[in-house]
Design an enzyme around this catalytic site. Structure first.
Site, mmCIF file in Angstrom:
data_model
loop_
_atom_site.group_PDB
_atom_site.id
_atom_site.type_symbol
_atom_site.label_atom_id
_atom_site.label_comp_id
_atom_site.label_asym_id
_atom_site.label_seq_id
_atom_site.Cartn_x
_atom_site.Cartn_y
_atom_site.Cartn_z
ATOM 1 N N GLU A 2 34.688 -50.218 -51.434
ATOM 2 C CA GLU A 2 34.778 -48.764 -51.536
ATOM 3 C C GLU A 2 33.412 -48.093 -51.500
ATOM 4 O O GLU A 2 33.269 -47.000 -50.953
ATOM 5 C CB GLU A 2 35.530 -48.376 -52.812
ATOM 6 C CG GLU A 2 37.039 -48.662 -52.764
ATOM 7 C CD GLU A 2 37.394 -50.143 -52.867
ATOM 8 O OE1 GLU A 2 36.512 -50.936 -53.286
ATOM 9 O OE2 GLU A 2 38.538 -50.510 -52.542
ATOM 10 N N HIS A 55 47.103 -48.806 -60.439
ATOM 11 C CA HIS A 55 47.768 -48.165 -59.308
ATOM 12 C C HIS A 55 48.460 -46.868 -59.703
ATOM 13 O O HIS A 55 49.263 -46.343 -58.943
ATOM 14 C CB HIS A 55 48.806 -49.116 -58.683
ATOM 15 C CG HIS A 55 48.217 -50.315 -58.013
ATOM 16 N ND1 HIS A 55 47.544 -51.285 -58.693
ATOM 17 C CD2 HIS A 55 48.193 -50.694 -56.712
ATOM 18 C CE1 HIS A 55 47.139 -52.224 -57.842
ATOM 19 N NE2 HIS A 55 47.523 -51.888 -56.638
#
Lengths: 362, 328
Positions: free
Chosen positions: B64, B133
């Site tokens: 990322e 998540h």
């Protein structure tokens, strides 16, 4: 077990040049006097800035003493359309790129967090977060690929990115991510690591068991280890790497083995972690001394040139001193105006309150 | 539904917004994990690599920081990158590039450097997911000067706000309510959208202002319906822009209603609800009949999914919050 390859030297500490097939250089075509001049000026910028810090005109200065050959050699390999991503110590590269050296001072004086237009000389602002610029360079190189400016064979089109980093930066995750991306996408980027052997007080042995250059192999691209105090070797290696990058052959990691002669910055007390003896040993390997010896012995440095350089040095020093003191304080409104492209209403209200407050205090 | 509207899930509206933005400007490009061949784990980028090629829709390495850091470099080279972070809980490796670099380049360069990067992140819970998540990281971004932070709640807003975010010269954190990805709504691609930094009154009312965003908007509207049946008229505001916050719309509303409830999935402490409450009590103190009530996630990490239904601020907890306001 430590694995080290010898750094390639073309111009040794005694000022003697020897060609090396591993690092070809058309030495007769090199303007060695220009290299010498730029190294002298880079050192002068550095010396004056340290003096300015001692006088309280700068809060801090990260010195490049001893690293002039690495920076000037690399910089002379650049073409105008190549783009540089420096760390915060590349004052020699800035000088070669045509950045006004006074503009380097503002960041350390507290008048700016930047100081110059990155697009004016294709020399980006200094990055103080270690390693962060390596990813910016990678992204820029992705842009060059998408512009189609790689591997065309047209020297007016092909361009590459030159990213500077230190030995400490190789331990940061983002630097390693930059290597992954550059290799996987075969990007037109050259990573130039000045291994000056110290990350503040951490010697290179804290960062790695193997040389900087050897680490590239693990990522899938070439690493070259050169004598960082030899301006010819640094020039030759960077020319070759940038040419390969522009031709679409992908990235290279250049390790210029050098030495940080001064502390990390003027705020550092390096007597607490290293010996003067080590520094003295590297003083004998000075990059400018050896080039002067070479130029003198090859008849390229007449008295007239030396005088001209000396005069240029003096006027540069004056320019830095007066320029530093003349650097304007930023306007109190400027942080507000420069946070977003369009000033949001609530920030505008904060700005107005702030300006009233500042005015009331005057 | 107008003649030019099509009914579609929010995820498809995002896809359409991306497609139209890429058709309109060939500097717009996408990068992220699994966005190309796979079309994204939520299929938001489905078909785009086929349409625009792998130079413009890039399957990135797994990193990322690399995604955001390269996007910054691409922006410097004149491109308009739209990054995808696969899940909210995985944005954290990118935080250094987002906070120390992306947010600060314009300020650092005194306005010379523009980094028009959009970072798309599916956020929020209520989908029975495993750890990392179901996060709601908006406060970290809203607290970082230099970033714009937005969250669409409907298909039309998703389409419109995607276009606006991409055209913005500021970096935008674009928070997509993943639990609403399959919520269907009308999309008129010729719509004249509200500016990015505005909040919108999606339901008018006189008795209390209920502020929410993202996945809680449908829940807020449901709460308003229930209250309607009980004789209370709730005004519902979609905050839309979490930074900057549209104070004007919020204050104008609470000056009329005198009461406010703010709902968000994110944990209570230092969340957006606290920021809204602070602004409202500062600017409209004398209009308030009750304190600003916050209905939020708790100050724990997001729980195992078997506990999430009660942990999240659902319909019942929002109604309780509204009731509490009326006890004053």
């Amino acid at each position: 077990m430590s694995i080290n390859t010898e750094p390639i030297t073309l111009l040794n500490a005694e000022g003697i040049y020897s060609a090396n097939k591993a690092l070809p250089l058309a030495v007769d075509a090199v303007d060695a006097t220009a290299l010498y001049r730029d190294m002298v000026m880079a050192r002068r910028v550095d010396t004056e800035a340290i003096a300015l810090q001692r006088q309280g005109e700068l809060g801090l200065w990260p010195s490049l003493l001893g690293q002039e050959a690495a920076q000037v050699g690399a910089a002379h390999a650049l073409k105008p359309r190549d783009v540089v991503f420096p760390t915060y110590r590349e004052h020699g590269v800035a000088w070669c790129r045509g950045v006004n050296p006074v503009d380097l001072l503002g960041l350390f004086r507290g008048t700016t967090l930047g100081g110059w237009d990155p697009t004016a000389n294709n020399f980006n602002l200094y990055t103080l977060v270690i390693g962060a610029q390596t990813l910016h360079g990678v992204g820029y190189a992705m842009g060059i690929v998408r512009d189609g400016d790689v591997g065309t064979g047209d020297p007016a089109r092909d361009r590459a990115v030159l990213v500077f980093l230190g030995d400490g930066a190789l331990s940061e995750g983002e630097t390693n991510e930059a290597f992954v991306w550059a290799a996987a996408q075969n990007l037109p980027v050259v990573f130039f690591c000045q291994n000056n052997q110290w990350a503040i007080s951490a010697p290179y042995s804290v960062q790695s068991k193997i040389s900087v250059a050897q680490r590239a192999q693990g990522f899938g691209f070439a690493g070259v280890r050169v004598d960082g105090n030899d301006v010819f070797a640094c020039l030759a290696a960077t020319e070759e790497a940038l040419a390969a990058a522009r031709a679409g052959e992908g990235p290279t990691l250049i390790e210029a083995l050098t030495y940080r002669r001064n502390p990390h910055t003027t705020s550092d007390d390096d007597g607490r972690y290293r010996s003067g003896a080590e520094n003295d040993a590297w003083a004998a390997l000075d990059p400018i001394d050896r080039l002067r010896t070479y130029l003198t012995s090859t008849g390229q440095l007449e008295e007239a040139i030396l005088e001209q350089i000396s005069g240029q040095e003096k006027s540069l020093a004056e320019q830095l001193r007066s320029g530093c003191r003349a650097l304007p304080n930023p306007a109190p409104a400027s942080p507000f105006q420069n946070t977003y492209a369009d000033l949001p209403l609530d920030l505008e209200q904060q700005m107005n309150e702030h300006l009233e407050f500042v005015e009331a205090g005057e | 539904m107008s003649a030019t509207s099509t009914r579609m899930p929010l995820a498809h509206a995002l896809n359409l917004g991306l497609r139209h933005a890429m058709e309109a400007d060939d500097k717009v490009m996408l990068l992220g994990e699994d966005i190309g061949q796979l079309g994204g784990v939520f299929r938001v980028t489905d078909g785009l690599q086929k349409a625009f090629g792998d130079h413009r829709v890039v399957d990135s390495p797994l990193g990322e920081a690399g995604i955001v850091g390269s996007a910054i470099g691409l922006a410097m080279a004149g491109y308009r990158p739209v990054c995808e972070i696969q899940f909210d809980g995985f944005v954290f490796p990118a935080m250094n590039q987002i906070i120390t670099q992306l947010a600060k380049f314009r300020h650092r360069s005194e306005g010379r450097i523009s980094v028009p990067v959009v970072i798309r992140i599916p956020v929020g819970g209520g989908i029975g997911a495993i750890e990392h998540h179901s996060e709601s990281p908006e406060a970290y971004f809203a607290h970082t000067a230099g970033l714009k932070v937005v969250s669409p709640s409907t298909s039309q807003e998703a389409y419109d706000m995607m276009g606006l975010a991409i055209r913005s010269d500021d970096p935008v954190i674009f928070l997509e309510p993943k639990r609403s990805y399959w919520l269907k709504g009308d999309v008129d691609s010729g719509n004249s959208p509200e500016e990015l930094q505005k909040a919108t009154v999606v339901r008018e009312g006189q008795d209390l202002t209920l502020v929410a965003y993202g996945a809680l908007m449908p829940v807020a509207l449901k709460a308003a319906e229930v209250c309607q049946r009980e004789g209370r008229n709730i005004e519902v505001i979609d905050l839309r822009s979490l930074s900057p916050i549209d104070d004007k719309t919020l204050i104008e509303s609470v000056e009329r209603t005198g009461r406010m409830v703010v709902a968000h999935e994110a944990s209570r402490t230092a969340g957006l609800g606290a920021e809204v409450a602070a602004r409202v009590q500062d600017a409209a103190f004398h209009s308030l009949l009750s304190p600003v009530i916050r209905v939020t996630g708790y100050d724990t990490p997001y729980p195992p999914s078997r506990l999430e239904e009660d942990w999240l601020p659902g319909l019942d907890r929002i109604l309780d919050g509204i009731d509490r306001s009326f006890t004053y």
